[in-house]
Design a protein around this motif. Sequence first.
Motif, short mmCIF file in Angstrom:
data_model
loop_
_atom_site.label_atom_id
_atom_site.label_comp_id
_atom_site.label_asym_id
_atom_site.label_seq_id
_atom_site.Cartn_x
_atom_site.Cartn_y
_atom_site.Cartn_z
N ILE A 92 -6.56 -3.64 -8.74
CA ILE A 92 -5.37 -3.98 -7.96
C ILE A 92 -4.49 -4.93 -8.76
CG2 ILE A 92 -4.53 -5.04 -5.83
CD1 ILE A 92 -7.20 -4.19 -4.57
N VAL A 99 -1.59 -7.64 5.04
CA VAL A 99 -0.78 -6.54 5.57
C VAL A 99 0.10 -7.01 6.73
CG1 VAL A 99 -2.63 -4.95 5.00
CG2 VAL A 99 -2.33 -5.65 7.36
N PHE A 143 3.16 -3.30 11.83
CA PHE A 143 3.31 -1.91 11.37
C PHE A 143 3.04 -0.95 12.53
CE2 PHE A 143 2.35 1.87 8.89
CZ PHE A 143 3.17 1.74 7.80
N PRO A 144 3.87 0.11 12.66
CA PRO A 144 3.66 1.02 13.79
C PRO A 144 2.42 1.89 13.61
CG PRO A 144 5.44 1.83 12.41
CD PRO A 144 5.04 0.49 11.86
N TYR A 197 -8.42 9.49 4.69
CA TYR A 197 -7.29 10.22 4.11
C TYR A 197 -7.70 11.00 2.86
CZ TYR A 197 -3.48 8.38 7.00
OH TYR A 197 -2.63 8.09 8.02
N MET A 230 4.00 14.15 1.58
CA MET A 230 3.45 12.90 1.04
C MET A 230 3.29 11.82 2.11
SD MET A 230 2.91 13.43 -2.11
CE MET A 230 2.60 11.74 -2.64
N ARG A 231 3.37 12.18 3.39
CA ARG A 231 3.46 11.11 4.38
C ARG A 231 2.21 10.24 4.43
NH1 ARG A 231 1.71 15.42 7.27
NH2 ARG A 231 0.23 14.95 8.94
N ARG A 232 1.03 10.81 4.17
CA ARG A 232 -0.18 9.96 4.23
C ARG A 232 -0.22 8.92 3.12
NH1 ARG A 232 -4.10 14.69 6.32
NH2 ARG A 232 -3.56 14.45 8.51
N PRO A 233 -0.13 9.34 1.85
CA PRO A 233 -0.12 8.30 0.82
C PRO A 233 1.05 7.33 0.98
CG PRO A 233 0.08 10.51 -0.15
CD PRO A 233 -0.24 10.69 1.29
N THR A 253 2.46 6.34 3.81
CA THR A 253 2.13 5.43 4.90
C THR A 253 1.16 4.37 4.42
OG1 THR A 253 2.32 7.29 6.41
CG2 THR A 253 1.30 5.32 7.27
N LEU A 254 0.13 4.82 3.71
CA LEU A 254 -0.89 3.90 3.23
C LEU A 254 -0.30 2.89 2.26
CD1 LEU A 254 -3.72 3.73 4.05
CD2 LEU A 254 -4.38 5.26 2.20
N ALA A 266 2.66 1.85 2.20
CA ALA A 266 3.53 0.92 2.92
C ALA A 266 2.71 -0.09 3.71
CB ALA A 266 4.46 1.68 3.85
N PHE A 267 1.61 0.36 4.30
CA PHE A 267 0.83 -0.53 5.18
C PHE A 267 -0.07 -1.44 4.37
CE2 PHE A 267 -3.16 -0.99 7.79
CZ PHE A 267 -2.66 -1.98 8.61
N ASP A 268 -0.79 -0.91 3.40
CA ASP A 268 -1.83 -1.67 2.74
C ASP A 268 -2.00 -1.16 1.31
OD1 ASP A 268 -4.06 -3.06 2.06
OD2 ASP A 268 -5.21 -2.57 3.84
N GLY A 273 -3.09 -2.49 -1.42
CA GLY A 273 -4.36 -2.79 -2.08
C GLY A 273 -5.43 -1.78 -1.72
N PHE A 274 -5.54 -1.49 -0.44
CA PHE A 274 -6.51 -0.49 0.01
C PHE A 274 -6.16 0.88 -0.57
CE2 PHE A 274 -7.78 2.84 2.92
CZ PHE A 274 -9.12 2.55 3.13
N GLU A 334 -4.67 1.57 -3.31
CA GLU A 334 -5.03 1.59 -4.73
C GLU A 334 -6.52 1.91 -4.90
OE1 GLU A 334 -3.11 0.43 -7.69
OE2 GLU A 334 -4.88 1.35 -8.61
N ALA A 357 -8.67 3.18 -2.79
CA ALA A 357 -9.09 4.46 -2.24
C ALA A 357 -8.54 5.63 -3.05
CB ALA A 357 -8.65 4.57 -0.78
N HIS A 389 -5.24 6.40 -3.82
CA HIS A 389 -3.98 7.01 -3.41
C HIS A 389 -2.81 6.52 -4.24
CE1 HIS A 389 -5.88 8.85 0.06
NE2 HIS A 389 -6.43 7.69 0.33
N SER A 448 3.30 5.57 13.26
CA SER A 448 4.21 5.79 12.14
C SER A 448 4.63 7.26 12.03
CB SER A 448 3.57 5.31 10.83
OG SER A 448 2.32 5.92 10.65
#
Lengths: 260, 400
Positions: free
Chosen positions: A63, A94, A98-99, A111, B167-170, B172-173, B175-177, B179-180, B182, B184, B186, B233
């Motif tokens: 990271i 975070v 966030f929605p 995912y 591309m909506r899943r990567p 979203t991820l 945008a939200f988190d 670090g996670f 990266e 995982a 994505h 989202s």
Amino acid sequence: MVPEDRSGAATAAPLEVHGITVTYGEKPAVFSADMTVRAGELTAIVGPNGAGKSTLLKAVLGIVMPLAGQVQFFGLPLDKARDRIAYVPQRASVDWDFPTRVIDVVLMGMYRQLGLLGRVRQAHRDAALHCLTRVGMQDFAERQIGQLSGGQQQRVFLARALAQQADLYLLDEPFAGVDAATEKAIIGVLKELAEEGRTVVAVHHDLSTVPEYFDNVLLLATQVIAEGPVSTTFVPELLHKAYGGRLGAGQVIGALAETV
Amino acid sequence: MLSDALLLQLGYNATLVTLGAMMLGLSAGVAGTFLFLRKRALVSDAISHATLPGIALAFLVMVALGGDGRSLPGLLVGAVGSAGLGLAAVSFLSNRTRLGEDTAIGSVLSVFFGFGIVLLTVVQSVGQGQQAGLEGFLLGSTAGMLRGDATLIALSAGLTFAVILLMRRPLTLAAFDPGFAEVAGHNPRRSEAILMAVVLAVTVVGLKIVGLILIVALLIIPPVAARFWSEQSDRVLLIAGLIGGVSGYVGAAISAIAPDLPTGPIIVLSCFGLFALSFLLAPQRGVLAMALRHIRFRREVHLQQGLLAIAQGQPIYESLTRRLLIREGLIRADGVATPEGRAEASRRLRDVARWREIRNDPALEREAALYDGLTNIETVLTPDQLDALDARLSPQAEIG
């Protein structure tokens, strides 16, 4: 530092770090750290504020980019081992407005398995709910994440990591700012993971719970001060080395009282 | 006239332009959603203003080569070039120096735009006799748009829409988190690059219809309006697309019957109309709903406090509390509790005791955590649990 760990490395430790250095600007946050994590056990990364605990974890996971050093997971480079690793970031990292709902956050752990367009099926939802049940959050599945307390947020993060079905769990301050019930729930799950043969590494700040919660400890103060089982490493002499004058004698004694 | 336009009765060209504007609004809405979720909405303003020098240069180059300076594909290539340069400058300034992104955006935006205006003046002196019409890129103009242009816009907008959905899943991820994402696998940096490419594409495609000054509105307003309607989202994404699409459609239709008005501002105002509706009327996060909830909540708090005061024989100080109690028929105008009021008051007092009691019971820890001073305990515990609880309470009551 600890000879038996070196011999165990031949069978590919879950995480092995050699000479990792991370700097912000030109000030090293972590300097030439080595670390060998034992499989199926709980290891705490402990050290004073600013010792580079979170930085070490983030550098190991790519990271933040380390300036130097090698990292192997199960004997493989990070990119080949991602499916076996789950990361629980600091809660504060975070935006909780966030929605997204609790169950959606847990599904994020799937995912990779779902791919770009794979449909979320009932089986996935059930699996996500099961992960929430393990952390005691099953009643909150439909809540917006912003409505959760800090401890509940932390448990949702852990549930997302559980959904990844990993072999190595890396957690950044999982007990920071959480209530007692959450702390109990989280450590319960982490011990279960270790019993299932999975490996847990957590950045930890509360010295008093180290002997009760963890098998091994890595003492960090920019450099690695010591690494090994709690019984031989979590001792006043080494703790003083790590914390210097910042640790009151009372704290050490309090922390050690539980080991005895 | 307006109904003709809205029903696509103004001829093939106008219809094509209207549909093109709709597709543009749709893709701007979904692309903008991820900018909004990452709190980076203003990057698009820097991108759009940075297109101007590229447009003017492309015009000059095409004229110098003896071609038609107004060819839309040629101008858009120029726009992509200079917007890409502007975007690179913003990332460089914010990542590699100590400047914040806001500073980087402000400087890039104004320098590129200023340079563009200078070039535009040059274009006007060079292109004498040839009506360049580049001013249309500032505020958007659908008047005299060619059939091919409209098709180009609609197709590229559709393509960016498809990329975002894929591309909506990567995204979203990331945008939200991040670090996670990266860890995982994505790759948030790749998501970021794709998002920026899509935003750049939407901006450039939207130049002709909305114009570079206002395209930012079409990227920001739809997601902000959509956020009022949902906590998920994926739904915010689709609602933002819908709002953007409707604004584009309506704006272009109005512009078709009023060709003197620039198209961009009309689209933006339609968009704002939908925003205002969402802001006021959305069921959970809308202003009206929140005001109503607050009033209802305040009423509950006052009733609870007033009734507990009655039950404990204390005076009621606040006039609002008294008014509410009188309106509910719980006290008389002179402040004396009615029989209903006394019954309700003792019921509430019993609930307070029940809540206090379940805190002592480790088996009811989860239920006890739901205490907020207002929740009716009978909605939390089963009748059996309530009976057991009351059995434990009654001997204490006798002692008390």
